[in-house]
Design a protein around this motif. Structure first.
Motif, mmCIF file in Angstrom:
data_model
loop_
_atom_site.group_PDB
_atom_site.id
_atom_site.type_symbol
_atom_site.label_atom_id
_atom_site.label_comp_id
_atom_site.label_asym_id
_atom_site.label_seq_id
_atom_site.Cartn_x
_atom_site.Cartn_y
_atom_site.Cartn_z
ATOM 1 N N TYR A 150 29.691 -22.962 -2.683
ATOM 2 C CA TYR A 150 28.614 -21.991 -2.514
ATOM 3 C C TYR A 150 28.293 -21.293 -3.843
ATOM 4 C CZ TYR A 150 25.963 -17.936 -1.008
ATOM 5 O OH TYR A 150 24.995 -16.975 -0.885
ATOM 6 N N GLU A 151 29.317 -20.937 -4.598
ATOM 7 C CA GLU A 151 29.107 -20.273 -5.885
ATOM 8 C C GLU A 151 28.360 -21.176 -6.866
ATOM 9 O OE1 GLU A 151 33.098 -19.049 -6.854
ATOM 10 O OE2 GLU A 151 33.110 -17.619 -5.175
ATOM 11 N N LEU A 199 24.778 -21.061 -5.840
ATOM 12 C CA LEU A 199 24.167 -19.810 -6.297
ATOM 13 C C LEU A 199 23.793 -19.884 -7.772
ATOM 14 C CD1 LEU A 199 26.248 -16.922 -4.663
ATOM 15 C CD2 LEU A 199 23.871 -17.535 -4.213
ATOM 16 N N TYR A 241 28.105 -12.089 -3.853
ATOM 17 C CA TYR A 241 27.666 -12.407 -2.503
ATOM 18 C C TYR A 241 28.615 -11.757 -1.523
ATOM 19 C CZ TYR A 241 31.318 -16.046 -2.659
ATOM 20 O OH TYR A 241 32.500 -16.734 -2.780
ATOM 21 N N ASP A 301 26.294 -13.907 3.425
ATOM 22 C CA ASP A 301 25.643 -14.915 2.580
ATOM 23 C C ASP A 301 26.378 -16.256 2.675
ATOM 24 O OD1 ASP A 301 23.798 -13.000 1.613
ATOM 25 O OD2 ASP A 301 25.204 -12.399 0.035
#
Length: 113
Positions: free
Chosen positions: A38-39, A42, A54, A58
């Protein structure tokens, strides 16, 4: 219990060609891997921002936004009575998206301490 080989299966979009997997030595590493995924997303979406942040909502939205995500956890040899290992088939036990969200929350909670 956290040191169980874990495979994360995911499909980013309805297109079957986006199916992939991530392989981890433990549940903890798998949850960290999902957070890292996820990072990276982003950072890809916000390349000019140096410090991204986040919250759990999120992350949950990211997980829910995938066409599919599940975990296969090896409980081979598990002696704990709460183990969900299927001794009749000697196979990895599947866990759904909700289980993954609960585990990622626990993982991030531990990191925040």
């Amino acid at each position: 219990m956290a040191n169980r080989h874990t495979i994360i299966l995911m499909q980013a979009s309805p297109n079957r060609a986006t199916r992939t997997f991530m392989d981890f030595e433990s549940i903890t590493q798998a949850m960290g891997g999902i957070c890292a995924l996820y990072e990276r997303k982003l950072k890809e979406l916000n390349p000019a921002i140096r410090n991204l942040s986040y919250d759990i909502v999120d992350l949950y939205n990211f997980i829910d936004g995938l066409a599919d995500m599940s975990a296969l956890v090896d409980y081979h040899g598990c002696l704990v009575s709460t183990c969900s290992y299927d001794h009749s088939s000697h196979a990895y036990v599947p866990h759904d998206r909700q289980w993954i969200k609960q585990r990622t929350f626990q993982h991030l909670k531990k990191l925040a301490r």
